[in-house]
Structures are given as C-alpha cells and as structure tokens.
Design an enzyme around this catalytic site. Structure first.
Site, PDB file in Angstrom:
ATOM      1  N   LYS A   1      60.491   8.398 -43.590  1.00 42.79           N
ATOM      2  CA  LYS A   1      60.320   7.066 -43.769  1.00 42.79           C
ATOM      3  C   LYS A   1      60.997   6.335 -42.742  1.00 42.79           C
ATOM      4  CE  LYS A   1      59.253   7.493 -48.734  1.00 42.79           C
ATOM      5  NZ  LYS A   1      59.664   6.896 -49.883  1.00 42.79           N
TER       6      LYS A   1
ATOM      7  N   ARG B   1      49.257   7.714 -25.708  1.00 42.93           N
ATOM      8  CA  ARG B   1      49.272   8.907 -26.505  1.00 42.93           C
ATOM      9  C   ARG B   1      50.859   9.470 -26.619  1.00 42.93           C
ATOM     10  NH1 ARG B   1      46.503  13.086 -29.184  1.00 42.93           N
ATOM     11  NH2 ARG B   1      47.769  15.080 -29.407  1.00 42.93           N
TER      12      ARG B   1
ATOM     13  N   THR C   1      73.051  11.930 -42.036  1.00 42.50           N
ATOM     14  CA  THR C   1      74.152  12.058 -42.772  1.00 42.50           C
ATOM     15  C   THR C   1      74.467  13.365 -43.048  1.00 42.50           C
ATOM     16  OG1 THR C   1      73.343  11.848 -44.753  1.00 42.50           O
ATOM     17  CG2 THR C   1      74.008   9.852 -43.726  1.00 42.50           C
TER      18      THR C   1
ATOM     19  N   HIS D   1      71.385   4.911 -54.053  1.00 45.14           N
ATOM     20  CA  HIS D   1      70.257   5.501 -53.140  1.00 45.14           C
ATOM     21  C   HIS D   1      69.122   5.969 -53.710  1.00 45.14           C
ATOM     22  CE1 HIS D   1      73.540   5.403 -49.857  1.00 45.14           C
ATOM     23  NE2 HIS D   1      72.364   5.015 -49.291  1.00 45.14           N
TER      24      HIS D   1
ATOM     25  N   LYS E   1      67.050  11.290 -51.502  1.00 46.93           N
ATOM     26  CA  LYS E   1      68.125  11.447 -50.528  1.00 46.93           C
ATOM     27  C   LYS E   1      68.799  12.570 -51.153  1.00 46.93           C
ATOM     28  CE  LYS E   1      72.535   9.517 -48.980  1.00 46.93           C
ATOM     29  NZ  LYS E   1      72.120   9.621 -47.584  1.00 46.93           N
TER      30      LYS E   1
END
Length: 263
Positions: A12, A52, A99, A153, A157
């Site tokens: 995402k 491309r 992270t 969150h 996650k």
C-alpha cells in the site's frame, strides 16, 4: 534527475510512492521490486502513463538491470536490513521507511554507507505532522516528568511498537533526565497491560481495522495533562516527506536518522 527504484512497490505504501515519483517529481522511476506481480509492468497495474517499468522479484537483479541512483524501501522488518545491505553494497543511496531497525542496525548502516561512499536516510515516519509531534514532545519533556505513549495503527502492521513511538521515546528521554518509575509496586493482572517500556517511557500499541497511523503522547503533571497527537488518515500524508527525502538524499552525508534532520 535521479533514477529511482521502489522496493516493496506493490504494498500500500509502495504503490503510493510509485505514483508520487511518477506524477509529482522530476525524477525517473526505473524499476520496482516486489514478490507480487513479478515480470509485469507496474505502470499498467497502477494506471500510470509512461514507459514500461518492470517488477522484479529480486533486489540484486533489479539493481543490476535498472542501475538506480536511489532505492526507496517500504518492505517489512524481517528483510529490511538485507535490503539496505544490498543497496548500499551496490553503491546506491537508500531511503528507508520500513520500521524495525535497531540501534545496532543503525551502527552497521552507518559503517556500510561510509565504506561505499553513499547515503542512507532512515525515516520512522514521513508525515511532516508526525515529525512535529515528536519535536513538540521532546520540548514538552523539559517540563513534565511523567509521560506515556499510545500508538494506533491498522491491523495489517506486523511490528509493535511502531518506529515512530520508539523514536519519540528516545527524543523525550534526551530532555527528561528524571523519567523513572513512580515508586509504586504495580501489579499487572494481565501481562503487558502497562505496555512496553522504552527509555523509561511506557508505550501502548493498538491494532485495529479502520486506522492508518496515529499517535498520542500524554504528559501528566499535578492537576493537569498535556496531550500531543498526530493522525494520518491517508497514506498520502506521507508523500510530502518522501518527496523531501528524495530531494535531499544526495545532499546528506552518510547515515541520517529521522526526517527532522533534513527539514
């Protein structure tokens, strides 16, 4: 103009980064790397106009085929250090939003960046508001001796606590020399109910669908509390920071930890 490779491009955050590089910068997206969509054209998959850009399944192959100047990494904690080592050893600058990087990792990254004469920008949170929230918390710590952090969150996650909350606790601790236990022998009826402890600061992690990235820092004093909160309601909130990082990556020297260092 920098040649950019996005690692974790089909996640995402990765998709937002790809769109931002293509549509909002003067830099050139030359490659994408992910375990999804290998061999496909990410420009078509995301409905973008332009030449491309192939998705590779192996970062080393992607580097060799696309010759990037910069890798932007939004992958997962389990592989991020291997990605950083691969990028830096190929003399490619690294911008990392993944992270899970520890203080020991940072020392290794610093040495590797210097050895290969390239730069690494490690950013726990790319949202400008989140950076300000951390800085305001650091300043508030001069005046309060008690503080706790709640970070919230989305439920996809996988790591806890967040890199932002850890960074916040580190910044608070620099100014809160008296951050210590209140002397009460607490009884946790459920283990972990009081959260985890980083540098004397309790951190509580919440994971729920509907959330994106949120954090509040609550300071307590006699007869009062001070709450400093930041909310990201969309992943677009991180893109101004990504663009700033991409602009500044060749201007820094070696390892830089935190977006606040280049604001």
């Amino acid at each position: 103009m920098k040649r950019v490779l996005v690692n974790g491009a089909m996640g995402k955050m990765g998709q937002e980064v790809v769109k931002t590089v293509v549509e909002e910068t003067e830099d050139l997206l030359v490659g994408a790397c992910d375990m999804k969509g290998i061999g496909e054209n990410i420009m078509d998959l995301l409905g973008l106009k332009g030449d491309r850009v192939t998705i590779y399944g192996d970062l080393t192959e992607a580097i060799q085929k696309t010759n990037p100047d910069v890798i932007i990494d939004f992958t997962i904690p389990e592989v991020v250090m291997n990605n950083i080592k691969t990028g830096l050893s190929h003399k490619v600058h690294m911008i990392v939003g993944t992270t899970g990087i520890t203080e020991v990792d940072l020392k290794e990254i610093k040495d590797l960046a210097e050895a290969n004469n390239v730069n690494a920008l490690i950013v726990p949170n790319f949202a400008i508001g989140a950076v300000l929230m951390m800085e305001f918390s650091r300043e508030a710590a001069r005046y309060f001796k008690d503080v706790e952090i709640i970070e919230l969150h989305h439920n996809q996650k996988i790591d806890a606590p967040s890199g932002t909350s850890i960074k916040t606790a580190e910044l608070i601790n620099r100014n809160m020399n008296n951050c210590e236990n209140n002397g009460i022998n607490e009884i946790e009826r459920i283990k972990g109910a009081r959260g985890g402890n980083k540098n004397g600061v309790n951190i509580h992690s919440v994971r729920l669908p509907g959330l994106v990235a949120h954090q509040e820092v609550i300071f307590g004093g006699e007869g009062q509390t001070l709450t400093i909160r930041h909310d990201s309601y969309s992943r677009k909130s991180f893109m101004p920071g990504v663009k700033l990082a991409l602009k500044k990556i060749t201007d820094i020297n070696g390892l830089v930890y935190g977006l606040e260092k280049i604001l």
